[in-house]
Enzyme design. Structure first.
Site, mmCIF file in Angstrom:
data_model
loop_
_atom_site.group_PDB
_atom_site.id
_atom_site.type_symbol
_atom_site.label_atom_id
_atom_site.label_comp_id
_atom_site.label_asym_id
_atom_site.label_seq_id
_atom_site.Cartn_x
_atom_site.Cartn_y
_atom_site.Cartn_z
ATOM 1 N N THR A 46 14.462 37.629 71.129
ATOM 2 C CA THR A 46 13.071 37.369 70.753
ATOM 3 C C THR A 46 12.607 38.337 69.680
ATOM 4 O O THR A 46 11.930 37.946 68.716
ATOM 5 C CB THR A 46 12.160 37.512 71.991
ATOM 6 O OG1 THR A 46 12.635 36.659 73.016
ATOM 7 C CG2 THR A 46 10.730 37.168 71.656
ATOM 8 N N THR A 47 12.983 39.605 69.813
ATOM 9 C CA THR A 47 12.572 40.638 68.859
ATOM 10 C C THR A 47 13.112 40.368 67.465
ATOM 11 O O THR A 47 12.551 40.837 66.473
ATOM 12 C CB THR A 47 13.039 42.019 69.364
ATOM 13 O OG1 THR A 47 12.545 42.220 70.681
ATOM 14 C CG2 THR A 47 12.546 43.143 68.476
ATOM 15 N N TYR A 109 8.409 26.386 77.809
ATOM 16 C CA TYR A 109 7.480 25.310 77.479
ATOM 17 C C TYR A 109 7.574 24.099 78.410
ATOM 18 O O TYR A 109 6.577 23.669 78.963
ATOM 19 C CB TYR A 109 7.636 24.839 76.016
ATOM 20 C CG TYR A 109 6.577 23.826 75.616
ATOM 21 C CD1 TYR A 109 5.268 24.237 75.381
ATOM 22 C CD2 TYR A 109 6.878 22.480 75.502
ATOM 23 C CE1 TYR A 109 4.284 23.313 75.043
ATOM 24 C CE2 TYR A 109 5.899 21.550 75.163
ATOM 25 C CZ TYR A 109 4.607 21.974 74.942
ATOM 26 O OH TYR A 109 3.637 21.066 74.617
ATOM 27 N N TYR A 135 18.178 35.696 81.134
ATOM 28 C CA TYR A 135 17.005 36.405 80.625
ATOM 29 C C TYR A 135 15.756 35.744 81.202
ATOM 30 O O TYR A 135 15.447 34.597 80.883
ATOM 31 C CB TYR A 135 16.995 36.354 79.094
ATOM 32 C CG TYR A 135 15.856 37.078 78.411
ATOM 33 C CD1 TYR A 135 15.075 38.019 79.073
ATOM 34 C CD2 TYR A 135 15.563 36.824 77.072
ATOM 35 C CE1 TYR A 135 14.037 38.683 78.438
ATOM 36 C CE2 TYR A 135 14.529 37.484 76.415
ATOM 37 C CZ TYR A 135 13.772 38.401 77.106
ATOM 38 O OH TYR A 135 12.738 39.054 76.473
ATOM 39 N N ARG A 140 6.560 34.880 78.313
ATOM 40 C CA ARG A 140 6.858 34.067 77.137
ATOM 41 C C ARG A 140 7.232 32.624 77.493
ATOM 42 O O ARG A 140 6.909 31.697 76.753
ATOM 43 C CB ARG A 140 7.994 34.689 76.317
ATOM 44 C CG ARG A 140 7.584 35.951 75.563
ATOM 45 C CD ARG A 140 8.715 36.432 74.658
ATOM 46 N NE ARG A 140 8.335 37.600 73.900
ATOM 47 C CZ ARG A 140 7.697 37.580 72.734
ATOM 48 N NH1 ARG A 140 7.347 36.430 72.197
ATOM 49 N NH2 ARG A 140 7.405 38.705 72.102
ATOM 50 N N LYS A 164 18.778 40.084 82.387
ATOM 51 C CA LYS A 164 17.751 40.898 81.741
ATOM 52 C C LYS A 164 16.433 40.455 82.365
ATOM 53 O O LYS A 164 15.937 39.352 82.097
ATOM 54 C CB LYS A 164 17.738 40.679 80.222
ATOM 55 C CG LYS A 164 16.639 41.452 79.500
ATOM 56 C CD LYS A 164 16.586 41.095 78.021
ATOM 57 C CE LYS A 164 15.422 41.830 77.340
ATOM 58 N NZ LYS A 164 15.280 41.447 75.909
ATOM 59 N N ILE A 206 17.603 46.618 78.057
ATOM 60 C CA ILE A 206 17.675 46.101 76.688
ATOM 61 C C ILE A 206 16.302 46.374 76.096
ATOM 62 O O ILE A 206 15.323 45.709 76.432
ATOM 63 C CB ILE A 206 18.052 44.618 76.638
ATOM 64 C CG1 ILE A 206 19.481 44.427 77.172
ATOM 65 C CG2 ILE A 206 17.953 44.089 75.206
ATOM 66 C CD1 ILE A 206 19.938 42.989 77.263
#
Length: 296
Positions: A46-47, A109, A135, A140, A164, A206
Protein backbone atom coordinates in the site's frame (compact mmCIF):
# COMPACT_ATOMS: atom_id res chain seq x y z
CA UNK A 1 10.44 -18.52 7.30
CA UNK A 2 12.90 -17.27 9.91
CA UNK A 3 14.22 -14.90 7.25
CA UNK A 4 11.06 -12.83 7.81
CA UNK A 5 11.83 -12.23 11.48
CA UNK A 6 12.68 -8.72 12.60
CA UNK A 7 12.27 -5.44 10.73
CA UNK A 8 10.73 -5.44 7.30
CA UNK A 9 9.94 -2.14 5.60
CA UNK A 10 7.13 -1.34 3.16
CA UNK A 11 9.01 0.65 0.54
CA UNK A 12 7.61 3.77 -1.10
CA UNK A 13 7.68 4.30 -4.85
CA UNK A 14 9.43 7.67 -5.28
CA UNK A 15 8.30 9.98 -8.06
CA UNK A 16 10.03 12.76 -9.96
CA UNK A 17 8.46 16.21 -10.15
CA UNK A 18 6.59 15.11 -13.30
CA UNK A 19 5.18 12.13 -11.33
CA UNK A 20 7.12 9.52 -13.29
CA UNK A 21 8.77 6.80 -11.20
CA UNK A 22 12.23 7.80 -9.97
CA UNK A 23 14.08 4.48 -10.14
CA UNK A 24 17.39 6.09 -9.13
CA UNK A 25 15.81 7.46 -5.96
CA UNK A 26 14.25 4.05 -5.30
CA UNK A 27 17.71 2.53 -5.41
CA UNK A 28 18.99 5.17 -2.97
CA UNK A 29 16.13 4.40 -0.57
CA UNK A 30 16.91 0.68 -0.75
CA UNK A 31 20.56 1.42 0.12
CA UNK A 32 19.44 3.69 2.97
CA UNK A 33 17.36 0.87 4.43
CA UNK A 34 20.07 -1.75 4.00
CA UNK A 35 22.74 0.45 5.58
CA UNK A 36 20.34 1.00 8.48
CA UNK A 37 20.16 -2.72 9.19
CA UNK A 38 16.64 -3.72 8.16
CA UNK A 39 16.07 -7.46 7.86
CA UNK A 40 13.96 -7.55 4.67
CA UNK A 41 12.28 -5.32 2.11
CA UNK A 42 8.67 -5.26 0.92
CA UNK A 43 7.90 -3.95 -2.57
CA UNK A 44 4.56 -2.88 -4.04
CA UNK A 45 2.54 -2.69 -0.85
CA UNK A 46 0.00 0.00 0.00
CA UNK A 47 2.82 2.40 0.89
CA UNK A 48 4.22 1.94 -2.63
CA UNK A 49 1.03 3.41 -4.16
CA UNK A 50 0.91 0.21 -6.19
CA UNK A 51 -2.69 0.76 -7.28
CA UNK A 52 -1.59 3.85 -9.24
CA UNK A 53 1.33 2.09 -10.96
CA UNK A 54 1.06 0.52 -14.39
CA UNK A 55 1.92 -3.13 -14.86
CA UNK A 56 5.20 -2.15 -16.51
CA UNK A 57 6.07 0.22 -13.67
CA UNK A 58 5.40 -2.52 -11.13
CA UNK A 59 7.72 -4.88 -12.97
CA UNK A 60 10.47 -2.24 -13.15
CA UNK A 61 10.06 -1.46 -9.43
CA UNK A 62 10.52 -5.16 -8.64
CA UNK A 63 13.56 -5.38 -10.90
CA UNK A 64 15.14 -2.21 -9.49
CA UNK A 65 14.76 -3.33 -5.88
CA UNK A 66 16.10 -6.81 -6.67
CA UNK A 67 19.09 -5.41 -8.58
CA UNK A 68 20.10 -2.92 -5.88
CA UNK A 69 19.52 -5.41 -3.08
CA UNK A 70 21.72 -7.98 -4.88
CA UNK A 71 20.69 -10.80 -2.57
CA UNK A 72 21.66 -9.03 0.65
CA UNK A 73 18.29 -9.42 2.41
CA UNK A 74 15.09 -11.32 1.61
CA UNK A 75 12.50 -9.60 -0.59
CA UNK A 76 8.71 -9.70 -0.39
CA UNK A 77 6.32 -8.32 -3.01
CA UNK A 78 2.70 -7.23 -2.71
CA UNK A 79 0.33 -9.31 -4.83
CA UNK A 80 -3.26 -8.85 -3.74
CA UNK A 81 -6.64 -7.52 -4.74
CA UNK A 82 -10.38 -8.04 -4.65
CA UNK A 83 -10.52 -10.04 -7.90
CA UNK A 84 -9.20 -13.49 -7.04
CA UNK A 85 -8.67 -14.58 -10.63
CA UNK A 86 -6.78 -11.37 -11.49
CA UNK A 87 -4.38 -12.02 -8.59
CA UNK A 88 -3.88 -15.60 -9.81
CA UNK A 89 -3.20 -14.30 -13.34
CA UNK A 90 -0.51 -11.97 -11.96
CA UNK A 91 1.03 -14.84 -10.01
CA UNK A 92 1.37 -16.75 -13.27
CA UNK A 93 3.00 -13.89 -15.20
CA UNK A 94 5.35 -12.00 -12.83
CA UNK A 95 8.92 -13.12 -12.14
CA UNK A 96 9.34 -14.09 -8.48
CA UNK A 97 12.80 -15.61 -8.75
CA UNK A 98 14.32 -12.91 -6.49
CA UNK A 99 11.47 -12.89 -3.97
CA UNK A 100 11.00 -15.03 -0.88
CA UNK A 101 7.26 -14.48 -0.44
CA UNK A 102 4.24 -12.48 -1.54
CA UNK A 103 2.19 -10.20 0.70
CA UNK A 104 -1.50 -10.48 -0.18
CA UNK A 105 -4.11 -8.12 1.21
CA UNK A 106 -7.55 -9.31 2.27
CA UNK A 107 -10.12 -8.43 -0.43
CA UNK A 108 -11.35 -4.86 -0.20
CA UNK A 109 -14.54 -3.04 -1.18
CA UNK A 110 -16.67 -6.08 -2.08
CA UNK A 111 -16.63 -7.17 1.60
CA UNK A 112 -16.69 -10.97 1.31
CA UNK A 113 -17.80 -13.24 4.14
CA UNK A 114 -15.19 -15.00 6.27
CA UNK A 115 -15.69 -18.09 4.08
CA UNK A 116 -15.10 -15.95 0.99
CA UNK A 117 -11.88 -14.61 2.48
CA UNK A 118 -10.76 -18.16 3.30
CA UNK A 119 -11.47 -19.44 -0.21
CA UNK A 120 -9.79 -16.38 -1.77
CA UNK A 121 -6.53 -16.99 0.07
CA UNK A 122 -6.70 -20.75 -0.41
CA UNK A 123 -6.87 -20.22 -4.19
CA UNK A 124 -4.03 -17.68 -4.14
CA UNK A 125 -1.82 -19.95 -2.05
CA UNK A 126 -2.42 -22.81 -4.47
CA UNK A 127 -1.38 -20.62 -7.41
CA UNK A 128 1.58 -18.89 -5.76
CA UNK A 129 5.09 -20.11 -6.62
CA UNK A 130 6.37 -18.69 -3.30
CA UNK A 131 5.02 -18.63 0.27
CA UNK A 132 2.13 -16.31 1.11
CA UNK A 133 1.92 -13.69 3.87
CA UNK A 134 -1.68 -12.74 4.65
CA UNK A 135 -2.38 -9.04 5.15
CA UNK A 136 -5.30 -7.92 7.31
CA UNK A 137 -5.89 -4.16 7.34
CA UNK A 138 -9.58 -3.46 8.14
CA UNK A 139 -9.15 0.31 8.07
CA UNK A 140 -8.45 0.08 4.34
CA UNK A 141 -10.38 -3.01 3.22
CA UNK A 142 -13.65 -2.34 5.02
CA UNK A 143 -13.74 -5.83 6.54
CA UNK A 144 -11.83 -7.59 9.29
CA UNK A 145 -10.35 -11.03 8.76
CA UNK A 146 -11.26 -12.63 12.06
CA UNK A 147 -8.76 -14.68 14.08
CA UNK A 148 -10.71 -17.87 13.34
CA UNK A 149 -10.23 -17.34 9.60
CA UNK A 150 -6.53 -16.51 9.97
CA UNK A 151 -5.98 -19.57 12.15
CA UNK A 152 -7.91 -21.80 9.77
CA UNK A 153 -5.69 -20.67 6.90
CA UNK A 154 -2.55 -21.03 9.05
CA UNK A 155 -3.41 -24.59 10.04
CA UNK A 156 -4.97 -25.84 6.78
CA UNK A 157 -2.98 -24.22 3.94
CA UNK A 158 0.67 -25.22 3.84
CA UNK A 159 1.88 -22.36 1.63
CA UNK A 160 0.50 -19.65 3.96
CA UNK A 161 3.33 -18.89 6.39
CA UNK A 162 2.56 -15.60 8.12
CA UNK A 163 0.17 -12.71 8.62
CA UNK A 164 0.83 -9.00 8.57
CA UNK A 165 -1.80 -8.01 11.12
CA UNK A 166 -2.84 -4.35 11.01
CA UNK A 167 -6.13 -4.57 12.88
CA UNK A 168 -4.78 -2.36 15.67
CA UNK A 169 -6.40 -4.65 18.24
CA UNK A 170 -3.96 -6.37 20.61
CA UNK A 171 -6.69 -8.76 21.81
CA UNK A 172 -7.08 -10.04 18.25
CA UNK A 173 -3.31 -10.18 17.74
CA UNK A 174 -2.77 -12.08 20.99
CA UNK A 175 -5.52 -14.55 20.08
CA UNK A 176 -3.71 -15.42 16.86
CA UNK A 177 -0.33 -15.68 18.60
CA UNK A 178 -1.75 -17.98 21.26
CA UNK A 179 -3.42 -20.41 18.84
CA UNK A 180 -1.22 -20.32 15.73
CA UNK A 181 0.97 -23.18 14.48
CA UNK A 182 4.49 -23.00 15.92
CA UNK A 183 6.12 -22.03 12.61
CA UNK A 184 3.48 -19.47 11.58
CA UNK A 185 4.67 -15.87 11.95
CA UNK A 186 2.58 -12.99 13.29
CA UNK A 187 4.01 -9.73 11.97
CA UNK A 188 2.81 -6.32 13.13
CA UNK A 189 1.33 -4.27 10.31
CA UNK A 190 1.31 -1.06 12.32
CA UNK A 191 4.35 0.76 13.66
CA UNK A 192 2.69 1.54 16.99
CA UNK A 193 1.83 -2.13 17.68
CA UNK A 194 5.24 -3.47 16.64
CA UNK A 195 6.72 -3.54 20.13
CA UNK A 196 3.74 -5.04 22.01
CA UNK A 197 3.24 -7.59 19.23
CA UNK A 198 6.84 -8.79 19.45
CA UNK A 199 6.81 -8.91 23.24
CA UNK A 200 3.64 -11.01 23.03
CA UNK A 201 5.39 -13.55 20.80
CA UNK A 202 5.20 -11.95 17.36
CA UNK A 203 7.95 -12.15 14.76
CA UNK A 204 8.53 -8.49 13.99
CA UNK A 205 7.02 -5.73 11.87
CA UNK A 206 6.54 -4.54 8.32
CA UNK A 207 7.08 -0.86 9.03
CA UNK A 208 6.51 2.44 7.26
CA UNK A 209 8.57 4.70 9.54
CA UNK A 210 11.33 2.08 9.62
CA UNK A 211 12.41 2.90 6.06
CA UNK A 212 12.94 6.53 7.00
CA UNK A 213 14.73 5.76 10.27
CA UNK A 214 16.00 2.22 9.70
CA UNK A 215 18.74 2.20 12.35
CA UNK A 216 16.49 3.46 15.11
CA UNK A 217 13.52 1.26 14.23
CA UNK A 218 15.66 -1.84 13.76
CA UNK A 219 17.26 -1.24 17.16
CA UNK A 220 13.85 -1.16 18.82
CA UNK A 221 12.81 -4.41 17.13
CA UNK A 222 16.10 -6.14 17.92
CA UNK A 223 15.81 -5.18 21.59
CA UNK A 224 12.24 -6.48 21.67
CA UNK A 225 13.24 -9.79 20.11
CA UNK A 226 15.87 -10.09 22.85
CA UNK A 227 13.09 -9.40 25.38
CA UNK A 228 14.84 -6.23 26.55
CA UNK A 229 11.52 -4.50 27.00
CA UNK A 230 12.64 -1.48 29.03
CA UNK A 231 15.29 -0.49 26.49
CA UNK A 232 12.94 -1.22 23.59
CA UNK A 233 10.25 1.01 25.09
CA UNK A 234 12.75 3.87 25.39
CA UNK A 235 13.25 3.74 21.62
CA UNK A 236 9.52 3.22 21.03
CA UNK A 237 8.66 6.35 22.99
CA UNK A 238 11.29 8.36 21.11
CA UNK A 239 9.75 7.27 17.79
CA UNK A 240 6.08 7.39 18.79
CA UNK A 241 5.45 10.96 17.64
CA UNK A 242 6.88 10.11 14.23
CA UNK A 243 4.71 7.00 13.97
CA UNK A 244 1.68 9.23 14.44
CA UNK A 245 2.81 12.17 12.29
CA UNK A 246 3.53 10.18 9.14
CA UNK A 247 -0.08 8.97 9.04
CA UNK A 248 -1.69 12.28 10.03
CA UNK A 249 -2.55 13.17 6.43
CA UNK A 250 -2.45 9.69 4.95
CA UNK A 251 0.19 7.23 3.86
CA UNK A 252 2.65 7.63 2.14
CA UNK A 253 2.52 11.44 2.18
CA UNK A 254 4.17 11.51 5.61
CA UNK A 255 7.01 9.09 4.98
CA UNK A 256 7.72 10.73 1.61
CA UNK A 257 8.12 14.01 3.48
CA UNK A 258 10.84 12.35 5.57
CA UNK A 259 12.63 11.26 2.39
CA UNK A 260 12.35 14.80 1.04
CA UNK A 261 14.08 16.16 4.16
CA UNK A 262 16.70 13.40 3.97
CA UNK A 263 17.42 14.36 0.36
CA UNK A 264 16.57 10.93 -1.01
CA UNK A 265 13.49 11.76 -3.10
CA UNK A 266 10.71 14.25 -3.67
CA UNK A 267 7.56 14.15 -1.55
CA UNK A 268 5.37 13.72 -4.64
CA UNK A 269 2.42 11.31 -4.51
CA UNK A 270 0.00 10.42 -7.29
CA UNK A 271 -3.66 11.40 -7.26
CA UNK A 272 -6.02 10.79 -5.59
CA UNK A 273 -3.41 11.23 -2.84
CA UNK A 274 -1.91 14.67 -2.27
CA UNK A 275 1.34 15.85 -0.76
CA UNK A 276 1.57 16.68 2.95
CA UNK A 277 0.67 20.24 3.90
CA UNK A 278 3.43 22.71 4.82
CA UNK A 279 2.17 22.62 8.42
CA UNK A 280 2.61 18.84 8.69
CA UNK A 281 5.97 19.01 6.92
CA UNK A 282 7.25 21.38 9.58
CA UNK A 283 6.09 19.05 12.36
CA UNK A 284 7.81 16.11 10.67
CA UNK A 285 10.98 18.18 10.26
CA UNK A 286 10.93 18.99 13.98
CA UNK A 287 10.51 15.30 14.78
CA UNK A 288 13.49 14.39 12.62
CA UNK A 289 15.62 16.99 14.37
CA UNK A 290 14.66 15.47 17.70
CA UNK A 291 15.85 12.01 16.62
CA UNK A 292 19.08 12.94 14.89
CA UNK A 293 22.14 14.82 16.11
CA UNK A 294 22.78 16.51 12.79
CA UNK A 295 20.36 19.21 11.59
CA UNK A 296 17.97 18.09 8.86
Amino acid sequence: MEQLMGTGVALVTPFKNDFSVDYKALGAIVEHCLSGGVDYLVALGTTAESVTLSSEERRLVMQTIAKVNAGRVPLVVGMGGNNTQAVIDDLQTYDFSEFSAILSVSPYYNKPTQEGIFQHFKAIAKASPVPVILYNVPSRTGSNMLPETTLRLAHDVRNIVAIKEACGDMVQINTIIKRKPEDFLVISGDDFTALPTILAGGAGVISVLGQGLPSEFSRMVDLALQNKSDEAYEVHHALLNGMQLIFEEGNPAGIKTIFEFLGLSTAKVRLPLVEATPYLKQKIKAFLKSTQKEEV
